[in-house]
Design a protein around this motif. Structure first.
Motif, PDB file in Angstrom:
ATOM      1  N   PHE A 673     -15.165   0.275  13.538  1.00 23.80           N
ATOM      2  CA  PHE A 673     -15.750  -0.608  12.533  1.00 23.80           C
ATOM      3  C   PHE A 673     -16.852  -1.476  13.158  1.00 23.80           C
ATOM      4  CE2 PHE A 673     -15.898  -4.694  10.401  1.00 23.80           C
ATOM      5  CZ  PHE A 673     -15.968  -4.344   9.061  1.00 23.80           C
ATOM      6  N   GLN A 674     -16.504  -2.030  14.310  1.00 21.75           N
ATOM      7  CA  GLN A 674     -17.467  -2.906  14.988  1.00 21.75           C
ATOM      8  C   GLN A 674     -18.739  -2.143  15.337  1.00 21.75           C
ATOM      9  OE1 GLN A 674     -14.889  -4.040  18.179  1.00 21.75           O
ATOM     10  NE2 GLN A 674     -14.407  -6.041  17.304  1.00 21.75           N
ATOM     11  N   ARG A 675     -18.528  -0.902  15.814  1.00 20.38           N
ATOM     12  CA  ARG A 675     -19.695  -0.140  16.208  1.00 20.38           C
ATOM     13  C   ARG A 675     -20.599   0.168  15.020  1.00 20.38           C
ATOM     14  NH1 ARG A 675     -20.922   4.393  19.966  1.00 20.38           N
ATOM     15  NH2 ARG A 675     -20.209   5.884  18.441  1.00 20.38           N
ATOM     16  N   LYS A 676     -19.905   0.522  13.930  1.00 22.08           N
ATOM     17  CA  LYS A 676     -20.653   0.873  12.734  1.00 22.08           C
ATOM     18  C   LYS A 676     -21.506  -0.321  12.291  1.00 22.08           C
ATOM     19  CE  LYS A 676     -19.652   2.406   8.132  1.00 22.08           C
ATOM     20  NZ  LYS A 676     -18.768   1.523   7.379  1.00 22.08           N
ATOM     21  N   LEU A 677     -20.849  -1.471  12.275  1.00 18.63           N
ATOM     22  CA  LEU A 677     -21.571  -2.662  11.844  1.00 18.63           C
ATOM     23  C   LEU A 677     -22.694  -3.031  12.811  1.00 18.63           C
ATOM     24  CD1 LEU A 677     -19.285  -5.373  10.286  1.00 18.63           C
ATOM     25  CD2 LEU A 677     -21.153  -4.101   9.281  1.00 18.63           C
ATOM     26  N   GLU A 678     -22.387  -2.844  14.060  1.00 20.18           N
ATOM     27  CA  GLU A 678     -23.397  -3.143  15.077  1.00 20.18           C
ATOM     28  C   GLU A 678     -24.653  -2.342  14.799  1.00 20.18           C
ATOM     29  OE1 GLU A 678     -21.333  -4.344  19.264  1.00 20.18           O
ATOM     30  OE2 GLU A 678     -22.709  -2.662  19.280  1.00 20.18           O
ATOM     31  N   GLU A 679     -24.410  -1.046  14.492  1.00 23.84           N
ATOM     32  CA  GLU A 679     -25.553  -0.173  14.238  1.00 23.84           C
ATOM     33  C   GLU A 679     -26.281  -0.591  12.974  1.00 23.84           C
ATOM     34  OE1 GLU A 679     -23.744   3.654  14.314  1.00 23.84           O
ATOM     35  OE2 GLU A 679     -23.760   3.716  16.516  1.00 23.84           O
ATOM     36  N   GLU A 680     -25.462  -0.994  11.966  1.00 24.30           N
ATOM     37  CA  GLU A 680     -26.080  -1.322  10.678  1.00 24.30           C
ATOM     38  C   GLU A 680     -26.762  -2.682  10.705  1.00 24.30           C
ATOM     39  OE1 GLU A 680     -23.058  -0.996   7.713  1.00 24.30           O
ATOM     40  OE2 GLU A 680     -22.858   1.173   7.990  1.00 24.30           O
ATOM     41  N   LYS A 681     -26.049  -3.672  11.270  1.00 27.25           N
ATOM     42  CA  LYS A 681     -26.525  -5.046  11.131  1.00 27.25           C
ATOM     43  C   LYS A 681     -27.101  -5.641  12.414  1.00 27.25           C
ATOM     44  CE  LYS A 681     -24.622  -4.989   7.033  1.00 27.25           C
ATOM     45  NZ  LYS A 681     -25.448  -4.851   5.816  1.00 27.25           N
ATOM     46  N   GLY A 682     -26.891  -4.930  13.498  1.00 27.38           N
ATOM     47  CA  GLY A 682     -27.441  -5.454  14.751  1.00 27.38           C
ATOM     48  C   GLY A 682     -26.725  -6.678  15.278  1.00 27.38           C
ATOM     49  N   GLU A 683     -25.482  -6.878  14.844  1.00 31.25           N
ATOM     50  CA  GLU A 683     -24.717  -8.003  15.407  1.00 31.25           C
ATOM     51  C   GLU A 683     -23.886  -7.505  16.579  1.00 31.25           C
ATOM     52  OE1 GLU A 683     -24.397 -11.265  15.072  1.00 31.25           O
ATOM     53  OE2 GLU A 683     -26.084 -11.178  13.647  1.00 31.25           O
ATOM     54  N   GLN A 684     -23.834  -8.273  17.644  1.00 36.52           N
ATOM     55  CA  GLN A 684     -23.007  -7.928  18.797  1.00 36.52           C
ATOM     56  C   GLN A 684     -21.541  -8.122  18.432  1.00 36.52           C
ATOM     57  OE1 GLN A 684     -24.268  -7.029  21.954  1.00 36.52           O
ATOM     58  NE2 GLN A 684     -22.142  -6.581  22.498  1.00 36.52           N
ATOM     59  N   LEU A 685     -20.790  -7.025  18.351  1.00 38.97           N
ATOM     60  CA  LEU A 685     -19.410  -7.153  17.900  1.00 38.97           C
ATOM     61  C   LEU A 685     -18.389  -6.420  18.768  1.00 38.97           C
ATOM     62  CD1 LEU A 685     -19.830  -6.663  14.050  1.00 38.97           C
ATOM     63  CD2 LEU A 685     -19.147  -8.750  15.197  1.00 38.97           C
ATOM     64  N   VAL A 686     -18.813  -5.302  19.350  1.00 39.83           N
ATOM     65  CA  VAL A 686     -17.836  -4.441  20.036  1.00 39.83           C
ATOM     66  C   VAL A 686     -17.114  -5.219  21.134  1.00 39.83           C
ATOM     67  CG1 VAL A 686     -17.555  -2.435  21.526  1.00 39.83           C
ATOM     68  CG2 VAL A 686     -18.997  -2.293  19.497  1.00 39.83           C
ATOM     69  N   GLY A 687     -15.798  -5.121  21.115  1.00 42.84           N
ATOM     70  CA  GLY A 687     -15.004  -5.770  22.152  1.00 42.84           C
ATOM     71  C   GLY A 687     -14.420  -7.096  21.718  1.00 42.84           C
TER      72      GLY A 687
END
Lengths: 833, 639
Positions: A673-687
């Motif tokens: 989920f985090q990765r998907k959002l990261e790709e979509e929104k450019g927010e640092q989330l993974v981890g």
């Protein structure tokens, strides 16, 4: 039958003492024998008939004590022996023609062999000399190629090939080994030329004042201390000087021009009168500083054994000591001597006779105030005498003289008595170590005890230790240990008997290392006995190395653990790791949790994969799961992380740990989920943790996504409300907050709304929620917005004493005077209730 | 003196505080004098210098990060430079930039560090660079480290040595081994390598200060340390000198986990909790120094201000300090009306002392202000209240709710964990339902890596799930269907206290660790060791020590030791003649060794106990710990 007779014969400045009448029975005497006698009264080795080179008649090697008692005898089966010699620790060296050196103990037991190098074995040994230096026993060889090869210490062999001697066409007429400047050198005579060979160079040297008529040096010898050198020329002259060839002491003409059999120095330390002994067949000549020589006949083939303070002469029947008469003895025994010692001896003799002359003698000494000197002389002379009767006479005289001295220190006398008792014991025919007092002092008690032990004279050694009060650790215990090491090699006795005998004898001796004895037992093939003996070892740590050697690894491991020494446990574990196959190794660790955890610690840093194997072996799925989880967050790549987590999930399921499995699955979902959002929104989330992810989403206004997480991950209502509350307040989106507050009944209550507004300094907004707060929290809410009246109201209404107190404590005496009164009243009634 | 007393009369409000402190002070004088531990530092320094000289010539020195502060107390930079240390580096496990031909590493015997060194050596080899390397392991080297050198193929390139720096005296009565990893290695990983280290430390003390007449202990590790120590004693020579301590008490940290998990409220403990005392010194930030820079202060008995407040409950400290400030002002004010001569004397004799005191005072006032700001806040009060409830075993359901909120709001990662552990220990494990829900919430807040942290905590018995199958859980779930949540909670509480044999509860009851609630506890005049936790709890570890010393052994405490898993022992040491001198000072000095760390609260409690009993305690610990350090050692969320 007294074998040791101190028959002393005076030969000018020298004296000849008969040490033993030899106990051996040699048909042909020492003729045609290769003989080697060890210094310090050591053993004698004979190789009989080595000249006959026929395979049918093997030479016989025999070893005797100094008194001629047989120690060993066996036929020589190896190659042609060029030279016999003894090491400083009484081992026999047999140098063969091919350069191989065989080492035997003094019981004839083969110890080891070593080679003097290829070059030697190719060109064969021509001549050999065995020498002693502070670095041990050395071997020097002259090869058939006329080159010298030398090893200074046979226990740490470093072969040195010395430089070539210029112009050497055939074997040199004579040569010797010198120890100078911490280096062993060879002195070679080629005709009249003399060279010194050291590691790097061959230097020609000239002895100062050597008579010119000599055309060749035919024999040479170096003194025991390597300080002096004697050269015999073909003209029959003996040149004596220092071995550094800087000083000439004297030159004497022997008037004999045939080459001698042997030549040796005969001098005592610090002596002013150097003398050398030259031996021909049946003749012995002593040369000294004066031009006169002393000659006497030998009945039999003999051998000279140079000693520190004289020369021993061994023949087929006798064993004699030739030495310079010690100063003290000379003073006392010289005819008509007036030395204080001589007078004291005389005084004592008269005293024994109950004659008044005793007093006269004594008075004479005392008048010159030489009494203490006299006592000293007598004591010293006693030390140099071999005949116990003479010793006693001298010591009695000394003791007599002491009576007239008020503060004479007794140490010298006492220690001399002790030393002599020990010396007389070891000089005994049955022991056969004819040490002089000077040699004994040089050799030290320690070494003497070692030698006694080596000769298996354990009871005598222990007696000596006890008598000399040697500390137990260096004395008795050491002897007992050697005894035990010998004992365990006796094949005829059973394990039980030996183990018992050893433990009984060694029971209360301090500092005994049973593991050493056990090692000996193991080396002689008695594993069971070794294990039995190890049981006596109190320090379990000491048992471990031997147990490992004996391949008793499980026992070794448990002993190591018992010792509490983790280093030892590691040693065993590492050993086992290399020794066993992996499966067995793991199995063994499994039964030893201490070792296992140590090994795990090691693997954590050094061998991650082994750690995994260990868990696998144990079917420890829980730990495996943890292992994968740990591995997952070390990996940066998402795919790898997810894969590792999947492995973890599998393991957790196997471990029936549904909770961890589910949580891990959630994490995988979250990561995706985090990765998907990261790709979509450019927010640092993974981890990020779930909480942090939601915080981030809310703070950037991605409410929908946050809500999706809230639903997908069964986030408790409370948490979600807290999160949203905080996020909205931080953005000061008061409108949205109000809306949110109205969506449904807040699961966290409304006090947090108040607090969050206050935190962002919005009292106005805060007040909106005060009314919604539960009665229990009303007071807090009012206080939070600073509404003292409201707080007081609420508290009084609830008649809660502690709440009233809280409000009171916040009131200020100046502004809230009335309020305080009211509160106090209410408090009083509340308390009453 | 007289001025201070007259001043004190004026401010009668605070007089009682000062009075009690004064009382305490005079009593201290009565207590036996302590041995001089600076000798240990000298020994360590001399050995270090000797070792440095073994590598003659200029060299760069690499020091393990956690050895920096202890080293500083032994040998400062000037001394190191005198022995040809050129540059000093901290070991960071990264490639290095050093141009020196000689590298010296002063490290703890850790595999990781040794591996790093091996890599350096190998890198140099590849680059064709020749240097000399020397590793000085302290306090000892381990075979495993040498194995690493061997496996990495650099065994022959490196020389190794040992610096037997076992003990750092942090204060007159605190000796530290400075081995924080002791706790995790020994109790969690089951790695017993430090046992011999602790044994050697005791042996060192014994060889310098004489033998002990009696040794008590409890715990598996304590027993092993004693064994190792005994073996070392047997190996070495016996010394028959007048001992400087009488008794030794060895205690494992896992005997008492409750005490280090509680919030500290005694000044020194609180400073440690808030600012982290490192190796006897603390760095006060700008909020304390009221300037823009931080100041490092040594906290020990040399600091006259600190030594008077360190053992006080923090609620008393501020009052005391303001009193002190006023006294100081009076002392300054003496200047007025002085003639030149007097002024000269004042400047020469007193001013420096006053200035020094002034400086320290302002720092401590700053610290306690910052403390008050943090600690009197509502949430701290609530936190304390929860802790006390847990200790007393009341209102557990409310506590769980509080902890849940604490987790949900991400208040503090460590504090949440601490409360969870406290809950689990005092309640003998969590109900399955609670355990799972709290754990799930915790993981949501702080990430899944904490699965491992939880595994660690479970292994140590700090945070456990009650085993399923217990009738209670079944009962509860049945009841849960019938009545609403709150009632279930209450019922559960009732059930747990009835049905479960909670060791902490039973211990607490048997040893009277938790004073009866409701009674007024005057923190200014403490009546027992409970004052270190605001009168709510007497530290179990200290209570055990008190009881054993009183009984001269474990007799009559069989049930207590059974609940603590046994492993207790009491051994009479070598010289029985020392019994005869039972009145000497030495007999009244007790050495307490904490294996796995001890807290300042425990030290304060022991100081109090010493005052009461007219004896003195010397604390030897593997490290100073507190709840954060204890739990951080068990986290597994990072590398």
């Amino acid at each position: 039958f007294v074998a040791y007779r101190g028959q002393t014969e005076l030969l000018g400045p020298l004296r000849k003492i008969e040490l033993y009448e030899m106990g051996w029975n040699l048909k042909d005497g020492l003729r045609e024998c290769l003989v080697a006698a060890a210094p310090y009264g050591g053993p004698i080795a004979l190789l009989k008939g080595h000249y006959r080179r026929s395979p049918s008649a093997r030479p016989q090697l025999e070893i005797y004590s100094s008194s001629g008692l047989p120690l060993a005898s066996f036929p020589w089966k190896s190659g042609v022996v060029k030279q016999l010699g003894w090491t400083v620790s009484d081992d026999l060296l047999c140098v063969q023609e091919d350069g191989t050196v065989l080492v035997y103990d003094l019981w004839g037991g083969f110890k080891r062999h070593f080679s003097m190098g290829n070059e030697v074995s190719q060109s064969q040994v021509l001549e050999t000399k065995i020498f002693h230096s502070p670095y041990g026993t050395g071997v020097a060889i002259l090869t058939g190629a006329l080159r010298f090869t030398l090893a200074t210490n046979i226990d740490d062999i470093k072969l040195r090939r010395l430089p070539e001697v210029p112009g050497l066409q055939e074997a040199p007429s004579c040569w010797a080994v010198l120890t100078q400047d911490r280096q062993s050198k060879v002195l070679v005579a080629n005709g009249s030329q003399l060279f010194i060979l050291d590691n790097t160079a061959c230097t020609p040297v000239t002895p100062p004042g050597l008579s010119p008529q000599a055309s060749s040096i035919v024999h040479m010898c170096v003194s025991f201390s390597y300080k002096y050198l004697a050269l015999l020329t073909d003209s029959g002259h003996v040149w004596m000087g220092t071995s550094n060839l800087k000083e000439k002491l004297s030159e004497v003409d022997t008037k004999i021009k045939t080459p001698p059999k042997q030549m040796a120095w005969c001098r005592r330390p610090k002596s002013q009168q150097p003398s050398a002994v030259v031996m021909w067949d049946g003749l012995l000549i002593v040369v000294g500083e004066c031009k006169e020589t002393i000659q006497y006949h030998l009945d039999d083939d003999s051998v000279l054994v140079p000693e520190l303070d004289g020369v021993r002469i061994i023949s087929g029947t006798h064993h004699e000591l030739l030495q310079e008469v010690p100063g003290a003895c000379e003073e006392i025994f010289k005819i008509a001597s007036m030395a204080p010692g001589a007078l004291l001896l005389e005084a004592h003799k008269e005293y024994e006779k109950e004659s008044q002359k005793a007093d006269e003698y004594l008075r004479e000494i005392k008048e010159q105030s030489l009494l203490s000197e006299a006592v000293r002389q007598c004591v010293e002379a006693a030390g140099h005498e071999h005949e116990p009767e003479t010793q006693k006479t001298l010591l009695r005289a000394a003791s007599f003289g002491k009576c007239f001295l008020s503060n004479f220190p007794p140490e010298q006398f006492v220690s001399m008595c002790r030393d002599l008792r020990v010396l007389n014991a070891v000089r005994d025919y049955t022991v056969g170590i004819p040490l002089t007092h000077t040699q004994f002092k040089q050799m030290t008690v320690q070494v003497l005890i070692d030698r006694l032990v080596y000769r298996k004279l354990y009871p005598l050694a222990i007696e000596v230790c006890r008598y000399l009060k040697t500390p137990e650790y260096q004395g008795v215990s050491r002897v007992l240990k050697h005894w035990a090491c010998y004992k365990v090699q006796q094949k005829e006795e059973s394990d039980e008997v030996i183990a018992k005998a050893v433990s009984v004898k060694l029971a209360d001796a301090a500092g005994i290392s049973y593991s050493e004895i056990a090692t000996k037992a193991y080396e002689s093939g008695r594993t069971e006995l070794a294990i039995k003996l190890l049981e006596f070892e109190p320090r379990s740590g000491e048992q471990v190395p031997l147990l490992l050697k004996m391949k008793k690894s499980p026992l070794a491991l448990s002993k190591a653990i018992e010792s509490g020494d983790t280093d030892l446990v590691y040693t065993v574990v590492m050993y086992l790791k290399n020794e066993l196959n992996r499966g067995d190794f793991f199995m063994m660790l499994r039964n030893q949790p201490v070792a296992l955890s140590l090994y795990k610690q090691f693997c954590k840093h050094q061998e991650q994969d082994t750690l995994k194997d260990l868990f696998n072996q144990d079917d420890d799925h829980e730990e495996l799961g943890n292992f994968y989880v740990k591995a997952s967050y070390k990996d940066q790549r998402l795919e790898a992380r997810v894969a590792l987590l999947q492995s973890a999930v599998d393991e957790y399921y196997k471990a029936k740990n549904d909770f961890s499995a589910k949580t891990t699955e959630d994490e995988m979902r979250l990561l995706r989920f985090q990765r998907k959002l990261e790709e979509e929104k450019g927010e640092q989330l993974v981890g990020f943790s779930l909480h942090d992810t939601m915080t981030t989403l809310l703070s950037v206004g991605l409410h929908k996504h946050a809500e999706q997480l809230y639903k997908d991950f069964r986030v408790p209502d409370k948490r979600f409300w807290w999160l949203k509350l905080k996020a909205l307040a931080e953005k000061e989106d008061w409108e949205e907050l109000e809306k949110f507050g109205k969506t449904k009944k807040s699961p966290v209550g409304y006090l947090p709304f108040v607090e969050v507004c206050i935190k962002h300094h919005n009292k106005y907004e805060a007040k909106k929620y005060v009314s919604k707060v539960t009665p229990e929290q009303k007071v807090k809410a009012h206080l939070a917005v600073g509404d003292m009246e409201g707080a007081a109201e609420a508290a009084i209404e609830r008649r809660n004493e502690s709440e009233i107190s809280t409000v009171l404590s916040r009131c200020s005496a100046t502004t809230d005077h009335l309020l305080m009164e009211r509160l106090n009243r209410a408090k009083a009634t509340a308390v009453k209730k | 003196m007289s001025t201070i007393q007259t001043e004190a009369a004026v401010y009668s409000a605070v007089q009682s505080v000062v009075g009690s402190l004064h009382m305490a002070h005079t009593e201290w004088k009565d207590a036996p004098g302590l041995p001089d531990f600076s000798l240990l530092k000298r020994l360590a320094r001399d050995q270090l210098i000797f070792l440095l000289e073994q590598l003659p010539g200029k060299k760069d020195l690499f020091i393990d990060a956690d050895l920096m502060s202890p080293l500083d107390r032994i040998a400062n930079v000037t001394i190191l430079k005198q022995h040809e240390v050129d540059k000093l580096y901290k070991v960071e496990l990264k490639p290095i930039v050093s141009s020196s031909d000689q590298l010296c590493f002063l490290i703890r015997p850790r595999i990781q560090t040794v591996k790093w060194i091996s890599d350096l050596v190998n890198a140099d080899k590849v680059a064709g660079r020749f240097r000399r390397y020397k590793i000085i392991f302290t306090p000892q080297k381990f075979y495993a480290c040498e194995t690493v050198l061997e496996e990495q193929g650099v065994y022959g390139d490196v020389t190794t040595d040992e610096w037997n720096f076992y003990i750092l005296p942090l204060d007159d009565d605190i000796l530290s081994l400075e081995l924080p990893e002791f706790f995790r290695d020994n109790f969690l990983e089951g790695d017993q390598r430090w046992v011999t280290t602790a044994g050697s430390a005791l042996r060192l003390l014994q060889s310098v200060y004489g033998s002990f007449s009696k040794v008590y202990g409890i715990g598996r590790c304590a027993k092993m340390v004693y064994e190792s120590w005994r073996e070392l004693m047997e190996d070495g020579e016996q010394r028959t000198r007048q001992p400087e301590f009488a008794k030794v008490f060895l205690v494992d940290r896992d005997v008492d986990f409750v005490t280090p998990l509680c919030s500290q409220v005694v000044y020194e403990g609180l400073v440690d909790d808030l600012f982290r005392i490192k190796c006897g010194s603390v760095e006060f930030g700008p909020d304390v120094t009221s300037s823009d820079k931080s100041i490092k202060v040594m906290l020990n008995s040399q600091d006259k201000v600190f030594s008077e407040i360190r053992n006080e409950h923090f609620s008393n400290v501020f009052g005391f300090l303001s009193q002190k400030a006023k006294n100081l002002q009076t002392a300054y004010d003496k200047r007025r009306g002085m003639d030149i001569q007097q002024m000269k004397a004042f400047v020469a004799d007193e001013l420096k002392g006053l200035k020094q005191e002034h400086r320290l005072l302002s720092l401590h006032i700053g610290a306690s202000e910052s403390m008050m700001k943090k600690k009197t806040k509502q949430d701290f009060q609530e936190l304390l209240k929860t802790e006390h409830s847990l200790l007393e075993g009341f209102e557990i359901r409310e506590c769980i709710t509080y902890i849940e909120e604490h987790i949900n709001r991400q208040v503090s990662m460590i504090d949440s964990l601490r409360l969870l552990c406290l809950l689990s220990i005092t309640e003998n494990g969590l109900l399955s339902k609670d355990y799972r829900s709290l754990k799930a919430q915790y993981l949501q807040s702080y990430g899944i890596e904490h699965l491992l942290t939880f595994a660690n905590l479970r292994q140590l018995g700090l945070l456990e799930e009650q085993q399923a199958g217990e009738t209670l859980t079944v009962m509860e779930s049945k009841v849960g269907k019938l009545v609403n949540d709150k009632t279930v909670g209450k019922l559960t509480d009732a059930f747990s206290s009835l049905a479960k044999k909670s060791n902490f509860r039973a211990l607490s009851k048997r040893l009277a660790l938790v004073p009866k609630s409701g009674e007024e506890y005057d923190l200014r005049v403490p009546r027992d060791m409970a004052y270190v936790f605001s009168g709510a709890y007497i530290p179990l570890s200290c209570k055990l020590i008190e009881q054993v010393l009183e009984r001269d052994g474990w007799t009559g405490m069989e049930e207590v030791t059974r609940m603590l898993n046994g492993q207790e022992f009491a051994v009479t040491g070598g010289s029985s003649s020392s019994e005869a001198r039972s009145k000497t000072d030495a007999q009244r000095i007790v050495l307490v060794m904490f294996l796995g760390g001890c807290t300042f609260s425990e030290i304060s409690a022991l100081r109090f106990l010493g005052k009461e009993r007219g004896c003195r305690f010397i604390v030897v610990t593997t490290a100073i710990t507190n709840s954060s350090r204890l739990l951080e050692a068990l986290l597994d969320n990072s590398a």
